[in-house]
Design a protein around this motif. Structure first.
Motif, PDB file in Angstrom:
ATOM      1  N   VAL A  65      12.560  -7.155 -10.803  1.00 41.25           N
ATOM      2  CA  VAL A  65      13.052  -8.520 -10.573  1.00 41.25           C
ATOM      3  C   VAL A  65      13.661  -8.679  -9.179  1.00 41.25           C
ATOM      4  O   VAL A  65      13.935  -9.801  -8.740  1.00 41.25           O
ATOM      5  N   TYR A  66      13.867  -7.564  -8.495  1.00 38.03           N
ATOM      6  CA  TYR A  66      14.426  -7.617  -7.137  1.00 38.03           C
ATOM      7  C   TYR A  66      13.347  -7.461  -6.061  1.00 38.03           C
ATOM      8  O   TYR A  66      13.644  -7.161  -4.912  1.00 38.03           O
ATOM      9  N   THR A  67      12.089  -7.703  -6.457  1.00 40.56           N
ATOM     10  CA  THR A  67      10.961  -7.536  -5.543  1.00 40.56           C
ATOM     11  C   THR A  67      11.154  -8.295  -4.235  1.00 40.56           C
ATOM     12  O   THR A  67      10.956  -7.754  -3.150  1.00 40.56           O
ATOM     13  N   TRP A  79       8.501  -8.423   4.820  1.00 40.98           N
ATOM     14  CA  TRP A  79       7.760  -7.697   3.787  1.00 40.98           C
ATOM     15  C   TRP A  79       7.365  -6.298   4.234  1.00 40.98           C
ATOM     16  O   TRP A  79       7.232  -5.394   3.413  1.00 40.98           O
ATOM     17  N   TYR A  80       7.197  -6.092   5.541  1.00 36.16           N
ATOM     18  CA  TYR A  80       6.887  -4.734   6.004  1.00 36.16           C
ATOM     19  C   TYR A  80       8.080  -3.822   5.719  1.00 36.16           C
ATOM     20  O   TYR A  80       7.911  -2.663   5.327  1.00 36.16           O
ATOM     21  N   MET A  81       9.273  -4.344   5.892  1.00 37.75           N
ATOM     22  CA  MET A  81      10.474  -3.578   5.551  1.00 37.75           C
ATOM     23  C   MET A  81      10.469  -3.208   4.076  1.00 37.75           C
ATOM     24  O   MET A  81      10.775  -2.071   3.695  1.00 37.75           O
ATOM     25  N   ALA A  82      10.113  -4.179   3.225  1.00 33.15           N
ATOM     26  CA  ALA A  82      10.103  -3.937   1.785  1.00 33.15           C
ATOM     27  C   ALA A  82       9.068  -2.877   1.413  1.00 33.15           C
ATOM     28  O   ALA A  82       9.346  -1.974   0.614  1.00 33.15           O
ATOM     29  N   MET A  83       7.868  -2.983   1.990  1.00 35.44           N
ATOM     30  CA  MET A  83       6.832  -1.990   1.709  1.00 35.44           C
ATOM     31  C   MET A  83       7.269  -0.605   2.185  1.00 35.44           C
ATOM     32  O   MET A  83       7.041   0.405   1.512  1.00 35.44           O
ATOM     33  N   GLY A  84       7.902  -0.566   3.348  1.00 31.84           N
ATOM     34  CA  GLY A  84       8.369   0.704   3.879  1.00 31.84           C
ATOM     35  C   GLY A  84       9.464   1.321   3.031  1.00 31.84           C
ATOM     36  O   GLY A  84       9.544   2.549   2.896  1.00 31.84           O
ATOM     37  N   LYS A  85      10.316   0.479   2.450  1.00 32.84           N
ATOM     38  CA  LYS A  85      11.380   0.977   1.579  1.00 32.84           C
ATOM     39  C   LYS A  85      10.797   1.660   0.350  1.00 32.84           C
ATOM     40  O   LYS A  85      11.221   2.754  -0.034  1.00 32.84           O
ATOM     41  N   VAL A  86       9.785   1.018  -0.260  1.00 31.61           N
ATOM     42  CA  VAL A  86       9.135   1.606  -1.432  1.00 31.61           C
ATOM     43  C   VAL A  86       8.468   2.924  -1.047  1.00 31.61           C
ATOM     44  O   VAL A  86       8.608   3.941  -1.739  1.00 31.61           O
ATOM     45  N   GLY A 119       3.341 -10.524   0.835  1.00 28.51           N
ATOM     46  CA  GLY A 119       4.222  -9.654   0.065  1.00 28.51           C
ATOM     47  C   GLY A 119       3.775  -8.207   0.134  1.00 28.51           C
ATOM     48  O   GLY A 119       3.497  -7.669   1.209  1.00 28.51           O
ATOM     49  N   TYR A 120       3.675  -7.584  -1.029  1.00 27.21           N
ATOM     50  CA  TYR A 120       3.305  -6.175  -1.121  1.00 27.21           C
ATOM     51  C   TYR A 120       1.793  -5.968  -1.213  1.00 27.21           C
ATOM     52  O   TYR A 120       1.324  -4.852  -1.413  1.00 27.21           O
ATOM     53  N   ALA A 158      -4.773  -7.215  -0.133  1.00 28.83           N
ATOM     54  CA  ALA A 158      -4.868  -7.906   1.147  1.00 28.83           C
ATOM     55  C   ALA A 158      -6.233  -7.758   1.802  1.00 28.83           C
ATOM     56  O   ALA A 158      -6.511  -8.396   2.819  1.00 28.83           O
ATOM     57  N   GLU A 159      -7.104  -6.918   1.231  1.00 31.85           N
ATOM     58  CA  GLU A 159      -8.463  -6.755   1.734  1.00 31.85           C
ATOM     59  C   GLU A 159      -9.486  -7.506   0.891  1.00 31.85           C
ATOM     60  O   GLU A 159     -10.673  -7.522   1.212  1.00 31.85           O
ATOM     61  N   ILE A 160      -9.028  -8.125  -0.183  1.00 35.31           N
ATOM     62  CA  ILE A 160      -9.910  -8.828  -1.114  1.00 35.31           C
ATOM     63  C   ILE A 160      -9.839 -10.333  -0.840  1.00 35.31           C
ATOM     64  O   ILE A 160      -8.774 -10.874  -0.580  1.00 35.31           O
ATOM     65  N   GLU A 161     -10.985 -11.002  -0.896  1.00 32.81           N
ATOM     66  CA  GLU A 161     -11.000 -12.454  -0.725  1.00 32.81           C
ATOM     67  C   GLU A 161     -10.056 -13.094  -1.744  1.00 32.81           C
ATOM     68  O   GLU A 161     -10.023 -12.683  -2.912  1.00 32.81           O
TER      69      GLU A 161
END
Length: 211
Positions: free
Chosen positions: A89-91, A108-115, A167-168, A184-187
């Motif tokens: 829920v904190y996505t 969002w790059y920060m968020a992806m990097g955190k994960v 987002g992610y 992000a690579e899919i139509e």
């Protein structure tokens, strides 16, 4: 039988015009005339729940009570198995607000990097399974409600790939596509057909407008 929506106005509990447009397009064939909570001047309630269901219901109930109309809200996010279901829920909160060209937005790059950083700390053999979740909550002014849950299974990859998502999406590889391309690579049209939101909406439509 679940209570059903009739043709007429339905409040979408959002202040996001893009989300209103997306949901309106999905429900228009069934006679729903969607209006946003933002256009009605309704306040955004504090999302104090600890689950997607709780937060979706908070938003739907607040909009229904304030407007006197049926209301629909969604809550969605990414759950990573090895991280105990976080960010969950904190996505969105994991993507801290930053200032880009004068406007506040989420990093969002920060968020992806955190994960990714948390997964790497667990070691190279860590399970990278994850799933996107979406909960749709319908609420009526008298307190009755219905909930529909959707999910899309997949795994996380690194580094991010693709330019079409948000987002992610650049680090999420859906299992339904054979485990190769990221969201992000899919139509977009193909992504929407297999997404967690599509799953939840299919259940809502079947229950509310099916035979």
């Amino acid at each position: 039988m679940t209570r059903r929506l009739g043709a007429g106005s339905l409040v979408i509990a959002t202040h996001n015009s893009g989300k209103l447009k997306e949901i309106s397009a999905l429900l228009e064939p069934y006679g729903a005339k969607c209006i946003s909570a933002g256009s009605l001047g309704l306040p955004e309630p504090a999302e104090t729940g600890t689950t997607f269901v709780q937060n979706a219901l908070i938003k739907a109930r607040a909009a229904a009570e304030a407007s006197g109309l049926a209301a629909l809200a969604d809550d969605s996010g990414l759950a990573v198995d090895a991280l105990g279901g976080r960010p969950g829920v904190y996505t969105a909160d994991w993507a801290e607000r930053q200032w880009f060209e004068g406007d506040p937005g989420r990093d969002w790059y920060m968020a992806m990097g955190k994960v990714e950083g948390m997964l790497q700390q667990l070691g190279p053999d860590t399970d990278r399974a994850a799933a996107f979740h979406c909960v749709l909550a319908l609420a009526w002014p008298d307190g009755e409600h219905a909930v529909y849950e959707g999910r899309c299974e997949g795994a996380l990859t690194w580094p991010p790939r693709g330019e079409m998502g948000f987002g992610y999406d650049p680090v999420f590889v859906p299992a339904a596509r054979g485990g190769e391309e990221t969201f992000a690579e899919i139509e977009p049209s193909e992504k929407h057909a297999i997404s967690h939101r599509a799953d939840a909406f299919a259940k809502l439509v079947s229950d509310q407008f099916g035979a």
